[in-house]
Design a protein around this motif. Structure first.
Motif, PDB file in Angstrom:
ATOM      1  N   UNK A 196      44.781  46.110  39.080  1.00 34.88           N
ATOM      2  CA  UNK A 196      43.748  46.297  38.061  1.00 34.88           C
ATOM      3  C   UNK A 196      42.888  45.048  38.010  1.00 34.88           C
ATOM      4  N   UNK A 197      41.641  45.201  37.623  1.00 33.66           N
ATOM      5  CA  UNK A 197      40.736  44.067  37.498  1.00 33.66           C
ATOM      6  C   UNK A 197      40.286  43.935  36.056  1.00 33.66           C
ATOM      7  N   UNK A 198      40.139  42.682  35.615  1.00 35.33           N
ATOM      8  CA  UNK A 198      39.697  42.383  34.260  1.00 35.33           C
ATOM      9  C   UNK A 198      38.688  41.240  34.324  1.00 35.33           C
ATOM     10  N   UNK A 199      37.489  41.477  33.853  1.00 34.29           N
ATOM     11  CA  UNK A 199      36.445  40.451  33.825  1.00 34.29           C
ATOM     12  C   UNK A 199      36.306  39.959  32.393  1.00 34.29           C
ATOM     13  N   UNK A 225      46.787  42.474  26.544  1.00 34.07           N
ATOM     14  CA  UNK A 225      46.553  43.912  26.347  1.00 34.07           C
ATOM     15  C   UNK A 225      46.587  44.662  27.684  1.00 34.07           C
ATOM     16  N   UNK A 226      45.945  44.112  28.716  1.00 32.41           N
ATOM     17  CA  UNK A 226      45.912  44.775  30.023  1.00 32.41           C
ATOM     18  C   UNK A 226      47.283  44.770  30.697  1.00 32.41           C
ATOM     19  N   UNK A 227      48.008  43.657  30.584  1.00 28.35           N
ATOM     20  CA  UNK A 227      49.330  43.577  31.205  1.00 28.35           C
ATOM     21  C   UNK A 227      50.299  44.579  30.590  1.00 28.35           C
ATOM     22  N   UNK A 228      50.158  44.848  29.315  1.00 29.87           N
ATOM     23  CA  UNK A 228      51.045  45.809  28.655  1.00 29.87           C
ATOM     24  C   UNK A 228      50.883  47.213  29.231  1.00 29.87           C
ATOM     25  N   UNK A 229      49.730  47.496  29.833  1.00 28.88           N
ATOM     26  CA  UNK A 229      49.469  48.806  30.435  1.00 28.88           C
ATOM     27  C   UNK A 229      50.085  48.949  31.825  1.00 28.88           C
ATOM     28  N   UNK A 230      50.453  47.822  32.433  1.00 28.70           N
ATOM     29  CA  UNK A 230      50.947  47.828  33.807  1.00 28.70           C
ATOM     30  C   UNK A 230      52.463  47.947  33.865  1.00 28.70           C
ATOM     31  N   UNK A 231      52.940  48.446  34.986  1.00 30.35           N
ATOM     32  CA  UNK A 231      54.375  48.509  35.257  1.00 30.35           C
ATOM     33  C   UNK A 231      54.786  47.256  36.008  1.00 30.35           C
ATOM     34  N   UNK A 232      56.069  46.995  36.023  1.00 30.84           N
ATOM     35  CA  UNK A 232      56.611  45.852  36.752  1.00 30.84           C
ATOM     36  C   UNK A 232      56.184  45.911  38.215  1.00 30.84           C
ATOM     37  N   UNK A 271      44.089  41.249  38.316  1.00 28.34           N
ATOM     38  CA  UNK A 271      43.210  40.195  38.807  1.00 28.34           C
ATOM     39  C   UNK A 271      42.157  39.949  37.731  1.00 28.34           C
ATOM     40  N   UNK A 272      42.134  38.727  37.229  1.00 33.15           N
ATOM     41  CA  UNK A 272      41.268  38.351  36.113  1.00 33.15           C
ATOM     42  C   UNK A 272      40.184  37.397  36.611  1.00 33.15           C
ATOM     43  N   UNK A 273      38.945  37.663  36.241  1.00 27.87           N
ATOM     44  CA  UNK A 273      37.841  36.743  36.515  1.00 27.87           C
ATOM     45  C   UNK A 273      37.477  36.086  35.194  1.00 27.87           C
ATOM     46  N   UNK A 274      37.443  34.761  35.212  1.00 29.34           N
ATOM     47  CA  UNK A 274      37.315  34.000  33.965  1.00 29.34           C
ATOM     48  C   UNK A 274      36.426  32.776  34.188  1.00 29.34           C
ATOM     49  N   UNK A 332      36.848  31.203  37.845  1.00 33.08           N
ATOM     50  CA  UNK A 332      38.189  31.304  38.402  1.00 33.08           C
ATOM     51  C   UNK A 332      38.606  32.752  38.587  1.00 33.08           C
ATOM     52  N   UNK A 333      39.492  32.955  39.570  1.00 31.34           N
ATOM     53  CA  UNK A 333      40.152  34.243  39.753  1.00 31.34           C
ATOM     54  C   UNK A 333      41.646  34.012  39.547  1.00 31.34           C
ATOM     55  N   UNK A 334      42.225  34.756  38.642  1.00 32.08           N
ATOM     56  CA  UNK A 334      43.634  34.590  38.299  1.00 32.08           C
ATOM     57  C   UNK A 334      44.345  35.878  38.702  1.00 32.08           C
ATOM     58  N   UNK A 335      45.307  35.749  39.594  1.00 34.21           N
ATOM     59  CA  UNK A 335      46.094  36.906  40.032  1.00 34.21           C
ATOM     60  C   UNK A 335      47.455  36.853  39.347  1.00 34.21           C
ATOM     61  N   UNK A 336      47.769  37.910  38.620  1.00 31.86           N
ATOM     62  CA  UNK A 336      49.014  37.979  37.861  1.00 31.86           C
ATOM     63  C   UNK A 336      49.795  39.203  38.327  1.00 31.86           C
TER      64      UNK A 336
END
Length: 74
Positions: free
Chosen positions: A3-6, A21-28, A33-36, A67-71
Protein backbone atom coordinates in the motif's frame (compact mmCIF):
# COMPACT_ATOMS: atom_id res chain seq x y z
CA UNK A 1 0.55 -6.55 -1.05
CA UNK A 2 2.01 -3.06 -0.95
CA UNK A 3 0.00 0.00 0.00
CA UNK A 4 1.14 3.57 -0.57
CA UNK A 5 0.55 6.56 1.68
CA UNK A 6 1.49 10.13 0.76
CA UNK A 7 1.69 12.37 3.82
CA UNK A 8 3.59 15.24 2.22
CA UNK A 9 2.49 18.56 3.64
CA UNK A 10 1.49 16.98 6.96
CA UNK A 11 3.29 17.40 10.29
CA UNK A 12 3.37 15.38 13.50
CA UNK A 13 1.29 14.07 15.08
CA UNK A 14 -0.84 13.82 11.92
CA UNK A 15 1.96 11.93 10.10
CA UNK A 16 2.15 9.26 12.76
CA UNK A 17 -1.61 8.98 13.14
CA UNK A 18 -2.01 8.46 9.39
CA UNK A 19 0.67 5.73 9.37
CA UNK A 20 -0.94 4.00 12.37
CA UNK A 21 -4.37 4.09 10.72
CA UNK A 22 -3.07 2.57 7.46
CA UNK A 23 -1.01 -0.13 9.19
CA UNK A 24 -4.07 -1.28 11.12
CA UNK A 25 -5.69 -2.13 7.76
CA UNK A 26 -2.80 -4.39 6.72
CA UNK A 27 -2.13 -8.02 7.54
CA UNK A 28 1.15 -9.30 8.92
CA UNK A 29 3.86 -9.31 6.24
CA UNK A 30 2.23 -6.64 4.09
CA UNK A 31 4.11 -3.46 3.25
CA UNK A 32 3.25 0.21 3.55
CA UNK A 33 5.33 2.70 1.55
CA UNK A 34 5.07 6.22 2.94
CA UNK A 35 6.20 9.42 1.21
CA UNK A 36 6.92 12.15 3.72
CA UNK A 37 8.45 15.65 3.67
CA UNK A 38 8.39 16.24 7.44
CA UNK A 39 11.91 15.47 8.66
CA UNK A 40 11.05 14.74 12.34
CA UNK A 41 8.43 12.18 11.28
CA UNK A 42 10.62 10.56 8.62
CA UNK A 43 13.80 10.34 10.65
CA UNK A 44 12.51 9.87 14.20
CA UNK A 45 8.79 9.48 14.97
CA UNK A 46 7.81 6.89 12.37
CA UNK A 47 10.97 4.73 12.72
CA UNK A 48 10.61 4.79 16.54
CA UNK A 49 6.93 3.86 16.26
CA UNK A 50 7.88 0.90 14.04
CA UNK A 51 10.68 -0.23 16.34
CA UNK A 52 8.34 -0.18 19.34
CA UNK A 53 5.86 -2.39 17.46
CA UNK A 54 8.46 -4.70 15.87
CA UNK A 55 7.62 -3.62 12.31
CA UNK A 56 10.52 -3.61 9.83
CA UNK A 57 11.24 -0.07 8.69
CA UNK A 58 13.69 1.45 6.24
CA UNK A 59 14.00 5.13 5.41
CA UNK A 60 15.67 6.63 2.37
CA UNK A 61 15.86 10.19 1.17
CA UNK A 62 14.55 10.22 -2.40
CA UNK A 63 15.31 13.90 -2.94
CA UNK A 64 16.28 16.82 -0.76
CA UNK A 65 13.60 17.12 1.92
CA UNK A 66 11.56 14.11 0.75
CA UNK A 67 11.74 10.62 2.25
CA UNK A 68 10.35 7.22 1.36
CA UNK A 69 9.66 5.00 4.35
CA UNK A 70 9.05 1.30 3.75
CA UNK A 71 7.29 -0.48 6.60
CA UNK A 72 6.60 -4.21 6.73
CA UNK A 73 3.93 -4.99 9.29
CA UNK A 74 4.90 -7.48 11.98
Amino acid sequence: MTEKLDITGKVCPICLLAVDKELKKLSSGEELVVVCDHAPAATASIPEYCENRNHRCSVKMIENGLWEISITKN
